[in-house]
Motif scaffolding. Structure first.
Motif, PDB file in Angstrom:
ATOM      1  N   VAL A 134     -12.286  -9.052   1.907  1.00  0.00           N
ATOM      2  CA  VAL A 134     -11.618  -7.999   2.667  1.00  0.00           C
ATOM      3  C   VAL A 134     -10.542  -7.327   1.809  1.00  0.00           C
ATOM      4  N   LEU A 135      -9.777  -8.130   1.086  1.00  0.00           N
ATOM      5  CA  LEU A 135      -8.742  -7.577   0.211  1.00  0.00           C
ATOM      6  C   LEU A 135      -9.364  -6.729  -0.892  1.00  0.00           C
ATOM      7  N   GLU A 136     -10.577  -7.062  -1.304  1.00  0.00           N
ATOM      8  CA  GLU A 136     -11.237  -6.363  -2.398  1.00  0.00           C
ATOM      9  C   GLU A 136     -11.391  -4.870  -2.123  1.00  0.00           C
ATOM     10  N   THR A 137     -11.635  -4.491  -0.881  1.00  0.00           N
ATOM     11  CA  THR A 137     -11.844  -3.075  -0.567  1.00  0.00           C
ATOM     12  C   THR A 137     -10.550  -2.275  -0.696  1.00  0.00           C
ATOM     13  N   GLY A 138      -9.413  -2.942  -0.661  1.00  0.00           N
ATOM     14  CA  GLY A 138      -8.134  -2.281  -0.903  1.00  0.00           C
ATOM     15  C   GLY A 138      -7.704  -2.369  -2.354  1.00  0.00           C
ATOM     16  N   THR A 139      -8.588  -2.890  -3.202  1.00  0.00           N
ATOM     17  CA  THR A 139      -8.294  -3.051  -4.627  1.00  0.00           C
ATOM     18  C   THR A 139      -9.042  -1.974  -5.411  1.00  0.00           C
ATOM     19  N   ILE A 140      -8.315  -1.131  -6.085  1.00  0.00           N
ATOM     20  CA  ILE A 140      -8.886  -0.010  -6.830  1.00  0.00           C
ATOM     21  C   ILE A 140      -8.578  -0.181  -8.314  1.00  0.00           C
ATOM     22  N   ASP A 141      -9.623  -0.217  -9.126  1.00  0.00           N
ATOM     23  CA  ASP A 141      -9.456  -0.366 -10.581  1.00  0.00           C
ATOM     24  C   ASP A 141      -8.571  -1.558 -10.931  1.00  0.00           C
ATOM     25  N   GLY A 142      -8.778  -2.651 -10.208  1.00  0.00           N
ATOM     26  CA  GLY A 142      -8.067  -3.893 -10.503  1.00  0.00           C
ATOM     27  C   GLY A 142      -6.674  -3.990  -9.919  1.00  0.00           C
ATOM     28  N   GLN A 143      -6.208  -2.952  -9.253  1.00  0.00           N
ATOM     29  CA  GLN A 143      -4.878  -2.970  -8.649  1.00  0.00           C
ATOM     30  C   GLN A 143      -4.996  -2.999  -7.130  1.00  0.00           C
ATOM     31  N   VAL A 144      -4.264  -3.893  -6.497  1.00  0.00           N
ATOM     32  CA  VAL A 144      -4.239  -3.926  -5.033  1.00  0.00           C
ATOM     33  C   VAL A 144      -3.359  -2.784  -4.561  1.00  0.00           C
ATOM     34  N   THR A 145      -3.974  -1.835  -3.879  1.00  0.00           N
ATOM     35  CA  THR A 145      -3.239  -0.669  -3.394  1.00  0.00           C
ATOM     36  C   THR A 145      -3.315  -0.517  -1.878  1.00  0.00           C
ATOM     37  N   GLY A 146      -4.017  -1.427  -1.217  1.00  0.00           N
ATOM     38  CA  GLY A 146      -4.113  -1.398   0.237  1.00  0.00           C
ATOM     39  C   GLY A 146      -4.094  -2.802   0.798  1.00  0.00           C
ATOM     40  N   ILE A 147      -3.301  -3.024   1.833  1.00  0.00           N
ATOM     41  CA  ILE A 147      -3.186  -4.325   2.502  1.00  0.00           C
ATOM     42  C   ILE A 147      -3.936  -4.257   3.834  1.00  0.00           C
TER      43      ILE A 147
END
Length: 438
Positions: A134-147
């Motif tokens: 679930v966290l992966e979909t908020g992760t863009i280019d290796g950076q967590v940008t959505g919780i």
């Protein structure tokens, strides 16, 4: 200020066009709160039940003093317009709702989103509390940008137990061969096998999504989402479209599915009346059926099951498709990125927030909440199924129309509708999407 006055609703088109929110009657929001601290803006979608849980989280954060958060809600389409206009400006949000994936990536690529990775690394107990898929979909280019801030929404089959019994089907099939046999049995009993709200292509999209994953594995769509040349022409894509047209030829969806609307509950009416045997839909289906056809649930006529395995396919049958969650992100231009991030770290995993979401029928994408899920709300059995299905999934593939850039997603939906109506062959679909993605 009361909770109702804090949750401000934006319904005026002129204000939306400038990205400004309509201010609540209790006063005009400004850059400073009454106590002299900074005021942060949180923008989210309007949802009566969930908004109360979100507001409780805001109230909890505000009670500690310091920067204060004001929650503003928008309707879906106006929200997208307002966010595009206002993000990065003084009138924009500090914390904003989004769908992750391609929807979020556009803002990340524009440098408008804060990287939350350092904060999560500094709070490993928070990071480890999220289901990784679930966290992966908020992760863009290796950076967590959505919780993750809302419930998980995998797609499943929902079926009418009475219709299946009438057709002599004892259990929902676990393989595609068995599924096609069930289609034939339902037709022989005079029951339309599948309710499909084909007036909206996003409902039709669910079938090729699962076909591609079951046939080729999640790598096939990931290549498409990554923009790899020729990814839309992959043989697994073409085979997925052939399987779509096989269902159409079998009249599995009936003969007038393009006229059936989901928004007016027409497909649900087919399912609940027994005129159709099943429907593929997101986990929100149970709440929607309870709102619109409560007797159907009260009489225990609803069954649910995962999408079947496709024999010989490379995809893991435990994989799920859908919306892993919705997300909160922090604007890179926020006056106080640290405080906005602190709100997400503290409140999105708090016991009170989790319990509040569960009571509204939302299953948060968090680990270690099995007992709460099983004990909360009128749909505890279904919520447990949803939770366990999500946890067990090696991959949770985001819905195509959310994972792809907006323009490509719209082209995909348009071309996909032509596959269902057989205006396009599978090869023509692949060629058209390959051209559109360049």
């Amino acid at each position: 200020m009361s909770t109702s006055s804090r949750v401000r609703r934006t319904l005026v088109a002129a204000a939306l066009a400038t990205g400004l929110a309509v201010t609540a009657a209790c006063g005009t929001a400004g850059p400073q709160d009454a106590g002299g601290g900074e005021e942060l803006r949180l923008w989210t979608l309007q949802n009566e039940g969930i908004n109360t849980v979100q507001q409780a989280a805001v109230d909890s954060f505000n009670a500690a003093g310091g920067p204060q958060i004001e929650l503003t809600t928008y309707l879906n389409d106006p929200y997208k317009s307002a966010l595009q206009t206002a993000i990065g400006t003084p009138n924009g949000p500090d914390i904003f709702y989004n769908w992750g994936g391609g929807n979020l990536k556009g803002y990340v690529d524009a440098g408008q989103v804060a990287d939350l990775t350092p904060a999560l690394d500094a709070n490993p107990e928070v990071k480890e509390s999220f289901i990784p898929q679930v966290l992966e979909t908020g992760t863009i280019d290796g950076q967590v940008t959505g919780i993750p801030m809302q419930g998980v929404q995998p797609l499943s089959f929902f079926y009418n137990k009475d219709a299946f019994a009438e057709a002599g089907i004892a259990e929902f099939p676990t393989t595609w061969t068995g599924f096609l046999e069930a289609v034939d049995q339902l037709k022989a009993a005079g029951i339309q096998p599948i309710a499909l709200a084909g007036a909206q292509t996003w409902t039709s999209m669910m079938y090729p999504e699962y076909f591609l994953d079951r046939i080729g594995g999640p790598e096939k769509f990931q290549a498409i989402a990554d923009g790899e040349p020729g990814a839309w022409r992959d043989p697994a894509v073409i085979e997925s479209m052939r399987m779509v047209q096989d269902l159409v030829d079998r009249e599995a969806f009936g003969t007038n599915f393009t006229a059936v609307d989901y928004d007016n509950q027409a497909s649900q009416a087919l399912l609940t009346s027994g005129r159709a045997g099943m429907e593929l839909m997101g986990s929100w289906q149970v709440t929607s059926l309870n709102d619109n056809f409560p007797d159907f649930l009260e009489q225990d006529k609803l069954g649910w099951a995962p999408f079947p395995e496709i024999e010989g396919g490379a995809g893991d049958p435990r994989n799920v498709i859908g919306n892993p969650s919705n997300y909160y992100s922090v604007s890179a231009g926020s006056a106080n990125v640290e405080a906005a991030t602190e709100f997400l770290m503290n409140e999105m995993t708090s016991p009170e927030y989790v319990q509040g979401m569960l009571e509204k029928g939302q299953v948060p994408g968090l680990t270690g909440i099995e007992d709460q899920v099983a004990a909360t709300g009128p749909f505890a059995d279904f919520n447990t199924y949803t939770y366990e299905q999500t946890k067990a999934a090696p991959t949770f593939v985001q819905s195509w129309d959310q994972a792809l850039p907006a323009a490509e997603a719209q082209t995909m939906l348009t071309n996909l509708s032509k596959v269902f109506t057989k205006e396009f062959t599978p090869e023509q679909f692949a060629d058209a999407m390959d051209t559109a993605s360049r």
